[in-house]
Enzyme design. Structure first.
Site, PDB file in Angstrom:
ATOM      1  N   GLN A  35       0.847  -1.201   0.000  1.00  0.00           N
ATOM      2  CA  GLN A  35       0.000   0.000   0.000  1.00  0.00           C
ATOM      3  C   GLN A  35       0.879   1.247   0.000  1.00  0.00           C
ATOM      4  OE1 GLN A  35      -3.378  -0.545   3.099  1.00  0.00           O
ATOM      5  NE2 GLN A  35      -1.815  -2.022   3.639  1.00  0.00           N
ATOM      6  N   HIS A  40      -1.621   1.581  -4.062  1.00  0.00           N
ATOM      7  CA  HIS A  40      -2.000   2.990  -3.865  1.00  0.00           C
ATOM      8  C   HIS A  40      -1.119   3.943  -4.661  1.00  0.00           C
ATOM      9  CE1 HIS A  40      -4.055   1.785   0.199  1.00  0.00           C
ATOM     10  NE2 HIS A  40      -4.767   1.449  -0.862  1.00  0.00           N
ATOM     11  N   GLY A  58       2.905  -4.610   8.952  1.00  0.00           N
ATOM     12  CA  GLY A  58       3.002  -3.157   9.145  1.00  0.00           C
ATOM     13  C   GLY A  58       1.847  -2.369   8.579  1.00  0.00           C
ATOM     14  N   ASN A  88       3.230  -6.975  13.365  1.00  0.00           N
ATOM     15  CA  ASN A  88       2.900  -5.602  13.755  1.00  0.00           C
ATOM     16  C   ASN A  88       3.100  -5.500  15.267  1.00  0.00           C
ATOM     17  OD1 ASN A  88       1.515  -3.105  14.333  1.00  0.00           O
ATOM     18  ND2 ASN A  88       0.365  -3.352  12.434  1.00  0.00           N
ATOM     19  N   PRO A  89       3.806  -4.484  15.751  1.00  0.00           N
ATOM     20  CA  PRO A  89       3.965  -4.361  17.203  1.00  0.00           C
ATOM     21  C   PRO A  89       2.637  -4.132  17.914  1.00  0.00           C
ATOM     22  CG  PRO A  89       5.510  -2.893  16.053  1.00  0.00           C
ATOM     23  CD  PRO A  89       4.567  -3.458  15.016  1.00  0.00           C
ATOM     24  N   GLN A  90       1.637  -3.636  17.183  1.00  0.00           N
ATOM     25  CA  GLN A  90       0.325  -3.334  17.779  1.00  0.00           C
ATOM     26  C   GLN A  90      -0.740  -4.264  17.210  1.00  0.00           C
ATOM     27  OE1 GLN A  90       0.106  -0.760  19.984  1.00  0.00           O
ATOM     28  NE2 GLN A  90       2.262  -0.226  19.630  1.00  0.00           N
TER      29      GLN A  90
HETATM   30  C1  BJW Z   1       4.824  -1.255  12.377  1.00  0.00           C
HETATM   31  C2  BJW Z   1       6.034  -0.698  12.684  1.00  0.00           C
HETATM   32  C3  BJW Z   1       7.140  -1.507  12.457  1.00  0.00           C
HETATM   33  C4  BJW Z   1       4.600   0.786  13.107  1.00  0.00           C
HETATM   34  N1  BJW Z   1       6.973  -2.741  11.977  1.00  0.00           N
HETATM   35  N2  BJW Z   1       4.671  -2.474  11.905  1.00  0.00           N
HETATM   36  C5  BJW Z   1     -15.600  -0.609   3.175  1.00  0.00           C
HETATM   37  C6  BJW Z   1     -15.185  -1.477   2.182  1.00  0.00           C
HETATM   38  C7  BJW Z   1     -14.447  -1.011   1.089  1.00  0.00           C
HETATM   39  C8  BJW Z   1     -14.079   0.327   0.995  1.00  0.00           C
HETATM   40  C9  BJW Z   1     -14.502   1.192   1.985  1.00  0.00           C
HETATM   41  C10 BJW Z   1     -15.248   0.732   3.042  1.00  0.00           C
HETATM   42  N3  BJW Z   1     -15.526   1.780   3.839  1.00  0.00           N
HETATM   43  C11 BJW Z   1     -14.940   2.887   3.296  1.00  0.00           C
HETATM   44  C12 BJW Z   1     -14.315   2.546   2.174  1.00  0.00           C
HETATM   45  C13 BJW Z   1     -13.565   3.476   1.317  1.00  0.00           C
HETATM   46  C14 BJW Z   1     -12.125   3.706   1.670  1.00  0.00           C
HETATM   47  C15 BJW Z   1     -11.730   3.120   3.013  1.00  0.00           C
HETATM   48  O1  BJW Z   1     -11.202   2.049   3.134  1.00  0.00           O
HETATM   49  N4  BJW Z   1     -11.956   3.848   4.073  1.00  0.00           N
HETATM   50  C16 BJW Z   1     -11.613   3.368   5.421  1.00  0.00           C
HETATM   51  C17 BJW Z   1     -10.958   4.486   6.202  1.00  0.00           C
HETATM   52  C18 BJW Z   1     -12.833   2.757   6.041  1.00  0.00           C
HETATM   53  N5  BJW Z   1     -11.307   3.157   0.619  1.00  0.00           N
HETATM   54  C19 BJW Z   1     -11.093   3.845  -0.504  1.00  0.00           C
HETATM   55  O2  BJW Z   1     -11.593   4.942  -0.705  1.00  0.00           O
HETATM   56  C20 BJW Z   1     -10.243   3.199  -1.565  1.00  0.00           C
HETATM   57  N6  BJW Z   1     -10.918   3.232  -2.794  1.00  0.00           N
HETATM   58  C21 BJW Z   1     -12.029   2.560  -3.002  1.00  0.00           C
HETATM   59  O3  BJW Z   1     -12.531   1.823  -2.177  1.00  0.00           O
HETATM   60  O4  BJW Z   1     -12.552   2.784  -4.256  1.00  0.00           O
HETATM   61  C22 BJW Z   1     -13.826   2.253  -4.567  1.00  0.00           C
HETATM   62  C23 BJW Z   1     -14.233   2.890  -5.889  1.00  0.00           C
HETATM   63  C24 BJW Z   1     -14.572   2.089  -6.964  1.00  0.00           C
HETATM   64  C25 BJW Z   1     -14.971   2.672  -8.174  1.00  0.00           C
HETATM   65  C26 BJW Z   1     -15.003   4.062  -8.298  1.00  0.00           C
HETATM   66  C27 BJW Z   1     -14.656   4.867  -7.234  1.00  0.00           C
HETATM   67  C28 BJW Z   1     -14.264   4.281  -6.027  1.00  0.00           C
HETATM   68  C29 BJW Z   1      -8.964   4.000  -1.770  1.00  0.00           C
HETATM   69  C30 BJW Z   1      -8.070   3.936  -0.589  1.00  0.00           C
HETATM   70  C31 BJW Z   1      -6.835   4.810  -0.856  1.00  0.00           C
HETATM   71  C32 BJW Z   1      -5.978   4.939   0.383  1.00  0.00           C
HETATM   72  N7  BJW Z   1      -5.020   5.959   0.156  1.00  0.00           N
HETATM   73  C33 BJW Z   1      -4.046   6.246   1.193  1.00  0.00           C
HETATM   74  C34 BJW Z   1      -3.290   7.526   0.806  1.00  0.00           C
HETATM   75  C35 BJW Z   1      -2.271   7.255  -0.282  1.00  0.00           C
HETATM   76  C36 BJW Z   1      -1.482   8.467  -0.600  1.00  0.00           C
HETATM   77  C37 BJW Z   1      -0.654   8.968   0.564  1.00  0.00           C
HETATM   78  O5  BJW Z   1       0.174   8.219   1.125  1.00  0.00           O
HETATM   79  O6  BJW Z   1      -0.832  10.127   0.914  1.00  0.00           O
HETATM   80  O7  BJW Z   1      -3.148   5.152   1.365  1.00  0.00           O
HETATM   81  S1  BJW Z   1      -4.792   6.404   2.818  1.00  0.00           S
HETATM   82  C38 BJW Z   1      -3.439   5.697   3.685  1.00  0.00           C
HETATM   83  O8  BJW Z   1      -3.877   4.502   4.355  1.00  0.00           O
HETATM   84  C39 BJW Z   1      -2.416   5.277   2.622  1.00  0.00           C
HETATM   85  C40 BJW Z   1      -1.993   3.933   3.121  1.00  0.00           C
HETATM   86  O9  BJW Z   1      -1.485   3.150   2.058  1.00  0.00           O
HETATM   87  C41 BJW Z   1      -3.271   3.365   3.702  1.00  0.00           C
HETATM   88  C42 BJW Z   1      -3.068   2.273   4.708  1.00  0.00           C
HETATM   89  O10 BJW Z   1      -2.340   2.724   5.793  1.00  0.00           O
HETATM   90  P1  BJW Z   1      -1.268   1.741   6.464  1.00  0.00           P
HETATM   91  O11 BJW Z   1      -0.225   1.427   5.489  1.00  0.00           O
HETATM   92  O12 BJW Z   1      -1.977   0.612   7.086  1.00  0.00           O
HETATM   93  O13 BJW Z   1      -0.589   2.705   7.545  1.00  0.00           O
HETATM   94  P2  BJW Z   1      -1.064   3.109   8.990  1.00  0.00           P
HETATM   95  O14 BJW Z   1      -0.319   4.325   9.351  1.00  0.00           O
HETATM   96  O15 BJW Z   1      -2.540   3.135   9.102  1.00  0.00           O
HETATM   97  O16 BJW Z   1      -0.617   1.890   9.926  1.00  0.00           O
HETATM   98  C43 BJW Z   1       0.733   1.609  10.153  1.00  0.00           C
HETATM   99  C44 BJW Z   1       0.821   0.332  10.959  1.00  0.00           C
HETATM  100  O17 BJW Z   1       2.178   0.004  11.093  1.00  0.00           O
HETATM  101  C45 BJW Z   1       0.259   0.460  12.373  1.00  0.00           C
HETATM  102  O18 BJW Z   1      -0.618  -0.642  12.620  1.00  0.00           O
HETATM  103  C46 BJW Z   1       1.498   0.357  13.273  1.00  0.00           C
HETATM  104  O19 BJW Z   1       1.243  -0.335  14.505  1.00  0.00           O
HETATM  105  C47 BJW Z   1       2.410  -0.442  12.410  1.00  0.00           C
HETATM  106  N8  BJW Z   1       3.834  -0.253  12.665  1.00  0.00           N
HETATM  107  N9  BJW Z   1       5.818   0.608  13.160  1.00  0.00           N
HETATM  108  C48 BJW Z   1       5.709  -3.163  11.728  1.00  0.00           C
HETATM  109  N10 BJW Z   1       8.384  -1.034  12.743  1.00  0.00           N
END
Ligand code: BJW
Ligand code: ZN
Length: 250
Positions: free
Chosen positions: A105, A123, A193, A219-221
């Site tokens: 992602q 992404h 992660g 994941n630590p959490q």
């Molecule tokens: C460690 C560590 C160490 C720390 N070792 N671990 C239900 C079903 C389906 C979809 C939806 C739904 N409800 C809502 C939606 C829509 C939405 C969504 O999911 N929303 C939720 C908030 C509920 N999804 C979307 O909109 C997606 N699109 C979509 O569904 O399109 C449908 C569609 C079809 C046709 C036409 C139109 C639409 C798109 C999602 C895009 C996400 N984009 C982002 C931004 C990217 C650009 C940027 O970076 O600025 O992507 S959001 C952000 O979150 C980013 C990340 O890739 C993504 C995930 O985050 P990630 O990687 O999990 O990071 P963190 O910070 O959340 O977590 C870090 C983790 O690491 C933590 O757990 C720590 O504990 C851990 N950690 N140190 C291991 N050393």
């Protein structure tokens, strides 16, 4: 039972016999490279903005210079960082398993810089700027603050945007297909992660589990995905993944 460094024996055994392995990564895999996770506040100037509120088309339309400057800030941060042992171990997995799929992602490009050119990028990428209006590729705008003039397309004067997927936008269909195929056919699926909060990526471990993969989380959490896992490893990715590789070699 745990093998050395808290790696569950069941996971090591399943990896030893696996033909198809898939790994989903999130921001936590780059945390040890010095890149803040998405839900950690960025430092300094950017700590007053919630990343979740900047990563939307609405935020971009309302505050284009702010969003452009934020992504350019992150570009510079990523340029100053390097892949860590988690990225490197995952690159080694291509040679270790008969079929290995890396699904990320992350938009930071660190998997590619570590040699995983085939990583599926759900992404998009922080680079690959394009025009919001006509979609033509364009060089990144030199915008450093929300008070700067927003960068525009040299052809049609539309606003320039980074090549990432924002909330409410569809994921690149080919990448999503590859990710779903990898999840549906994996013998072992690792979620590394990621907070497991953003869909459709967060649905991949469950898809794998339903098709009888062994699923594990690093994941630590705890996350909303933890309860559905066959094994959890509460260690940083840069420690857990090399430990898994060592356990497989021992
Ligand atoms: C460690 C560590 C160490 C720390 N070792 N671990 C239900 C079903 C389906 C979809 C939806 C739904 N409800 C809502 C939606 C829509 C939405 C969504 O999911 N929303 C939720 C908030 C509920 N999804 C979307 O909109 C997606 N699109 C979509 O569904 O399109 C449908 C569609 C079809 C046709 C036409 C139109 C639409 C798109 C999602 C895009 C996400 N984009 C982002 C931004 C990217 C650009 C940027 O970076 O600025 O992507 S959001 C952000 O979150 C980013 C990340 O890739 C993504 C995930 O985050 P990630 O990687 O999990 O990071 P963190 O910070 O959340 O977590 C870090 C983790 O690491 C933590 O757990 C720590 O504990 C851990 N950690 N140190 C291991 N050393
Ligand atoms: Zn244009």
């Amino acid at each position: 039972m745990m093998a050395a460094d808290q790696i569950p024996t069941a996971l090591v055994d399943r990896l030893r016999s696996a033909r198809r392995v898939a790994v989903l990564t999130g921001a936590g895999v780059s945390a040890e490279s010095g890149i803040p996770t998405f839900r950690d506040a960025l430092d300094g100037l950017w700590s007053r903005f919630d990343p979740r509120e900047l990563a939307t088309p609405d935020a971009f339309i309302r505050h284009p210079a702010r969003v452009q400057a934020w992504y350019r800030h992150r570009d510079r941060l990523v340029d100053a960082c390097a892949p860590n042992p988690a990225h490197e171990t995952l690159t080694d997995f291509y040679a270790r398993f008969e079929t290995f799929s890396l699904i990320t992602q992350n938009v930071d490009g660190l998997h590619r810089r570590a040699g995983s050119e085939a990583a599926v990028r759900l992404h998009g990428s922080l680079n690959d700027w394009r025009c919001f209006a006509c979609a033509r590729p364009a060089p990144p705008p030199d915008v450093r603050s929300e008070t700067d003039v927003p960068g525009r397309c040299p052809i049609c004067r539309g606003l320039l945007r980074p090549g990432v997927v924002w909330f409410g936008e569809p994921l690149p269909p080919d990448e999503l297909d590859r990710a779903m195929e990898a999840a549906a056919t994996a013998d072992v699926f690792l979620s590394v992660g990621t907070s497991g909060e953003v869909y459709p990526a967060a649905g991949l471990p469950e898809m794998a589990r339903q098709q009888h993969a062994f699923v594990a989380e690093i994941n630590p959490q705890a996350t909303p995905l933890s309860a559905g896992m066959d094994a959890v490893i509460r260690l940083p990715a840069g420690r857990a993944l090399p430990a898994i590789a060592r356990a497989l070699d021992s």
